[in-house]
Motif scaffolding. Structure first.
Motif, PDB file in Angstrom:
ATOM      1  N   GLU A  23       0.613  -1.465  -0.243  1.00  0.00           N
ATOM      2  CA  GLU A  23       0.219   0.177  -0.143  1.00  0.00           C
ATOM      3  C   GLU A  23       0.649   1.127   0.038  1.00  0.00           C
ATOM      4  OE1 GLU A  23      -3.021  -0.290  -0.227  1.00  0.00           O
ATOM      5  OE2 GLU A  23      -3.855   1.617  -0.113  1.00  0.00           O
ATOM      6  N   VAL A  28       1.407 -12.540  -6.238  1.00  0.00           N
ATOM      7  CA  VAL A  28      -0.107 -13.539  -5.823  1.00  0.00           C
ATOM      8  C   VAL A  28       0.610 -15.108  -6.522  1.00  0.00           C
ATOM      9  CG1 VAL A  28      -1.814 -14.534  -7.124  1.00  0.00           C
ATOM     10  CG2 VAL A  28      -1.572 -12.295  -6.750  1.00  0.00           C
ATOM     11  N   GLU A  68      -0.428 -12.750 -14.380  1.00  0.00           N
ATOM     12  CA  GLU A  68      -2.012 -11.334 -14.371  1.00  0.00           C
ATOM     13  C   GLU A  68      -1.213 -10.485 -14.676  1.00  0.00           C
ATOM     14  OE1 GLU A  68       0.412 -13.689 -11.761  1.00  0.00           O
ATOM     15  OE2 GLU A  68       0.719 -11.887 -10.929  1.00  0.00           O
ATOM     16  N   ARG A 118      -4.205  -1.265 -10.033  1.00  0.00           N
ATOM     17  CA  ARG A 118      -2.712  -0.982 -10.043  1.00  0.00           C
ATOM     18  C   ARG A 118      -2.096  -1.812 -11.449  1.00  0.00           C
ATOM     19  NH1 ARG A 118      -1.321  -0.955  -3.582  1.00  0.00           N
ATOM     20  NH2 ARG A 118      -3.162   1.303  -3.960  1.00  0.00           N
ATOM     21  N   ASN A 119      -2.656  -3.501 -11.056  1.00  0.00           N
ATOM     22  CA  ASN A 119      -2.241  -4.280 -12.412  1.00  0.00           C
ATOM     23  C   ASN A 119      -2.362  -3.891 -14.040  1.00  0.00           C
ATOM     24  OD1 ASN A 119      -0.189  -5.546 -11.584  1.00  0.00           O
ATOM     25  ND2 ASN A 119      -1.718  -7.044 -10.482  1.00  0.00           N
ATOM     26  N   SER A 137       0.301  -3.250  -6.450  1.00  0.00           N
ATOM     27  CA  SER A 137       0.036  -4.887  -6.580  1.00  0.00           C
ATOM     28  C   SER A 137       0.414  -5.939  -5.663  1.00  0.00           C
ATOM     29  CB  SER A 137      -0.599  -5.737  -7.587  1.00  0.00           C
ATOM     30  OG  SER A 137      -1.582  -5.167  -8.491  1.00  0.00           O
ATOM     31  N   GLN A 139       1.815   1.836  -2.826  1.00  0.00           N
ATOM     32  CA  GLN A 139       1.353   1.724  -4.431  1.00  0.00           C
ATOM     33  C   GLN A 139       1.272   0.181  -5.136  1.00  0.00           C
ATOM     34  OE1 GLN A 139      -1.263   4.997  -4.503  1.00  0.00           O
ATOM     35  NE2 GLN A 139      -0.729   3.789  -2.157  1.00  0.00           N
TER      36      GLN A 139
END
Lengths: 646, 646
Positions: free
Chosen positions: A316, A324, B403, B431-432, A321, A319
């Motif tokens: 955060e 994953v 992603e 963001r992605n 992501s 800023q």
């Protein structure tokens, strides 16, 4: 016990993890402070604003070839039958790749197509097309074009684009400062000496390394004693200088778990306890605009909580992501029980056996760092699920690259120290191959082969009737399975005794009279079967043996317990006694063999494994340990199959 | 021209890349030098030897709970109906989690199950099982167990295991020193000022960042002039202090490509030229036991050659496997031609449109750094293939996380500066999500939507018959396609002129008489269609226009060319003139609109995009550029579809 300033009775919440996270993020306001950096030093940093090219690349008409620059119109009549001659510095100039093509020249002819007549004259037979072999201004990068949007994470090639366009300074988001405060009276710095009751403070170092990897700027505070005043002072100081603060341990509800009380005094606590196993005792709050996260002391809980709550804060702040993890569908080798109402995070070993990914749980205790070190994947059981049955399929998050998992040799069975050496040697031959070993005992090893969950099992099972090792068990349990038994080594089993043998144990008959505390192995372990046989021979009942019910999963674990207790005795292999500096009295010479599926034995990996086993280097290393004798060029024994013909 | 010390005629080989690599590796001998590091400082390092635990964790019988330590036998008779009382410091002691449980105590009872009667007396109603809630010695890590095999790359959690077991120093493989020598008379350091004919030296900095990422220790040599003596001295010095040496540029066969001659003098050259496009002019050799790699000057060739040859050397030095990129099957949006006998490395954009991954090639020129910056994947065409037809499927290596690719908005069509701003603003919301834009012109944008290769197209096509923008083209080309035209903005088109308008161009009629050099746009670009219309109106033939055939792909590229040439004129938008500090004479106010597939328009991403477009922040940024007027809450126009009902 120290006096309590705080009441003891605190009950932890069971707040859903994602709810706790959302609540925390809602309270967090990223500062988005910008720092301007030299472009060359921005690797891995996050751009704070879109970046526009300061200049063009190329910034002039550049020759794309080695050759001559000409005015194209002059060449239009050139032909094989009527060559054209041009004069240097009047009709043409020589240019190398990258040189300027100055006006009025508007084309480049490659040197290969130029016939040099003399120092100042050349001849050509083909006309030049205007602008041929000239790079337009900005062919690569045009001044003022946006090179990167804000939020872009800089890679090496991006630095090339920045420098090429003379964009020498760029704004990046400042790394958030994350202060880590380790607390605990029992903690000592990793480099100091250590006494009983003391623990090395290592979580803090692990945290700082994670924070660094995630893009934060970690600061490790010195260890703080479990005293409310000191903890309070450390927190107060940290929140004023940090973007976020992590307090390690003291986050639960015990007598010395002061953190929650102090945080409530100094600020606000949103969460105390999340619905996860492990990792429940987490505190999240805010003090003076700074988010403070209290994480549990047990390492596995600690690292999970850090990932659940501190990583999102860092993302955060930057800023970006949250990354994953890739997922994989696996078949579960065992039944796995979940906790109703809580998420379970189960560290899993994954092996690729017979074309399927088979996953088995590692120890679930929150204190077992090695369960995370060894994990290939993480199975997350949702709060609404009671778990999975053996043979069910489930999705796991991968913690290691899939190539590596696919290349692992799954070794399930009895523990032997040489298997680690074998793994290490194997890695020299096949760099992506590790031997992933689970120490569950010989019988469980045979069962794993039977169920198609392992490539190799290490077994040493004495048949009391025939006094032969291994073969009768294979015949009994693997009726239809094509397997190969590779005679591996002989090793000495014997009594593991504290140095000096204080209870004067010389045979199994001494254990009961001396009231020795036996350290046993788990059911199905070859060593336990041997011990039971010895008891039976002497007609000693298991109930007479103090500690018979206490099970360890490896020779080294037995040896470690024996070392720590002068009344203890264990049964195990000589190298374990030697490693732990124990006394050793031999009982048996046993055969420890490698049982493999025929498919694995015939595979390139299997061949490489045998090759490593038979290498001089491995032999020397094994003999260096002592207590072993490797089988020399043994004949593999085939069951339900014949050797492949060549 | 400078004098040549070396003969000019050198012909490059076309050696298969992997053959050149194998040959190089066969000549390379990894030193495997070891350095011992503090465990806390080993993140990302490669272990040189298997590492065994120096101590156990825990190294004593540690309580796993807050509670009391008891001798289990004392509690066996405890029952709800007959509680047992125990005396402090005689029958029990208080322990917190992690405290030692000293002999003779052999069980811990959780504090929750303890009734405190007075300061020194407690009462329990349940018996304790021996060893309950006591962590066995070595529960986590047993002294002497192998923690990691050699070749393991250290992660944060691994540092925890090392410190926990008091394994404070570990042997890691020394990072190989890789010296990078940039050569070239035209090169200047990135921070200096720059003149025509000079190039910023940026490859060296990119190299050092890659080498760092791959685990090597980069050393960047100062720029060396293209003089054989200086190059020779730099190489000789570097090979004695480095594990490998990279020389940038001078690796081809031109008049100033001295490297191969010098390397032949000083040592051995195995390879000069590999069968790849780009990247052919590579030199590989060995000087004084050190591998020297000469890589081409063009950035794309340079980085590819570095990855092909220097990364394997670093992996070999570190004894780790070369990382493998994930692969993805994509559908090719265009025909792609390969080179017979050579591998082609084509940088590709990949978009996820209508459930398929569609890939299109980026510019193939070796000098276009941005083609690598913008690439989502790499298509490698083998030497035996002539390429692929449009619509064929092929496998690409991914250069970005999937992603991210899946989240990209594929924008194909006319170029406008606000699209970059939009991309940057969009990244704040999602963001992605990036907007991946290809500037191919309005008509090509419509075709991309038709072929299902784009989510959005930016178009500004004036219909000369109706004098209306865009709609007639959509009706003509997208007969059955469900699309939405979102009226985006009006912008000023006009003449882009060098500052001061030296040729005094005021309308299209001045171009021919003044012999101005026109800088045109590519076919299908709205601006070109506008120019052609203006020519037609004045009955000027395209042949009369100098430079009509010279095509640029964006307004900024046209502006950059105009800026560099006082005889030039272009047609383009006002913001491009402003960005490049050019004169501007308005010609038309045109509609630049966004054409979207209805599926995209209705998607969450589409909604977010419209939301960003309509935001105050975006409006302010666009107005800040000047020359634009954004449509205020326009009505989207549906073709072949109706709006969704809510």
């Amino acid at each position: 016990m120290s006096k309590h300033n705080y009441k003891r009775k605190v009950y932890l919440q069971d707040k859903p993890r994602l709810e706790a996270k959302q609540q925390m993020l809602a309270h967090y306001e990223a500062k988005r402070e910008i720092e301007w950096l030299d472009s060359a030093s921005t690797l891995g940093r996050v751009l704070a604003e879109p970046v526009f090219a300061k200049g063009s690349m190329p910034h002039y008409h550049a020759s794309a070839m080695d050759g001559i620059a000409v005015f194209a119109e002059d060449t239009f009549s050139a032909h094989e039958q009527s060559p054209i001659r041009l004069k240097r510095n009047k009709d043409f100039i020589y240019v190398d790749t990258g040189n300027e093509v100055p006006p009025p020249f508007d084309a480049v002819i490659m040197i290969e197509y130029v016939e040099e007549i003399d120092e100042d004259t050349i001849e050509i037979i083909d006309p030049a097309v205007p602008w041929q072999h000239i790079r337009p201004i900005g062919e690569d990068i045009v001044q003022e074009e946006m090179l990167f949007p804000q939020g872009h994470v800089v890679r090496p090639v991006d630095i090339g684009a920045l420098l090429a366009s003379r964009t020498v300074m760029v704004p990046v988001i400042k790394k958030p400062v994350v202060t880590v405060i380790p607390t605990g009276n029992e903690l000592v710095a990793p480099d100091g000496s250590i006494s009983t009751g003391q623990l090395v403070e290592f979580n803090g170092t692990v945290f700082t390394n994670y924070i660094h990897e995630w893009g934060g700027e970690p600061r490790l505070h010195p260890i703080v004693k479990d005293e409310p005043e000191r903890i309070r002072a450390a927190i107060l100081e940290a929140v004023t200088h940090s973007d976020m603060v992590v307090i390690n341990a003291g986050s639960s509800a015990g007598s010395k778990d002061y953190t929650v009380h102090i945080m409530e005094e100094l600020g606000e606590v949103f969460t105390h306890g999340v619905a996860t196993r492990p990792g429940k005792p987490v505190i999240i709050g805010k003090i003076k605009e700074t988010i403070v996260v209290g994480v549990p002391g047990y390492p596995v809980s600690a690292y999970l909580a850090l990932e659940w709550f501190v990583r999102p804060l860092i993302c955060e702040a930057l800023q970006v992501s949250e990354p994953v993890r890739p997922k994989l569908k696996v078949k579960l080798g065992r039944r796995i029980v979940g906790t109703m109402g809580a998420e379970d995070f189960i560290r899993m070993n994954i092996g690729f056996v017979n074309g399927e990914y088979i996953a088995n749980p590692l120890p679930r205790a929150a204190g077992v760092t090695m369960s995370l070190v060894r994990a290939d994947g993480m199975l997350i059981i949702p709060p609404t699920s009671l778990g999975y049955e053996q043979g069910e399929y489930a999705e796991v998050e991968l913690l290691k690259p899939l190539e590596q998992i696919k290349e692992s040799i799954v070794f399930i069975g009895s523990h032997d120290l040489t298997i680690d050496l074998l793994s290490s040697q194997m890695k020299k031959v096949r760099r992506n191959t590790s031997i992933m070993s689970s120490h569950v005992g010989s019988l469980a090893g045979i069962m794993a082969i039977k169920k198609g969950e392992a490539h190799v099992a290490g077994i040493h099972l004495l048949d009391p009737e025939t006094m032969e090792y291994n073969q009768s068990y294979i015949k009994r349990f693997l009726v239809d399975k094509e397997v190969v038994l590779y005679p591996f080594l002989k090793r000495k089993q014997g009594w593991l005794l504290p140095k000096g043998n204080p209870l004067d144990i010389n045979s199994i008959k001494d254990i009961v009279p001396q009231q020795a505390q036996f350290v046993n192995r788990q059911k199905g372990a070859g060593t336990r079967i041997l011990f039971d046989m010895l008891l039976k021979e002497e007609a000693i009942s298991t109930e007479e043996i103090i500690g018979y019910g206490r099970e360890m999963f490896s020779h080294l674990s037995v040896a470690a317990e024996v070392k720590g207790n002068h009344r203890a005795v264990g049964l195990g292999i000589y190298p374990a006694a030697k490693a732990m500096d124990l006394d050793f009295i031999p009982v048996a010479d046993e055969h420890y063999d490698l049982l493999m599926t025929k498919a694995f034995f015939d595979s390139q990996q299997g061949k490489d494994l045998i090759h490593v086993i038979q290498s001089k280097e491995f032999l020397e290393k094994v003999e260096g340990i002592g207590g072993y004798s490797l089988e020399k060029n043994p004949e593999p024994i085939y069951f339900n199959a014949l050797p492949n013909k060549f």
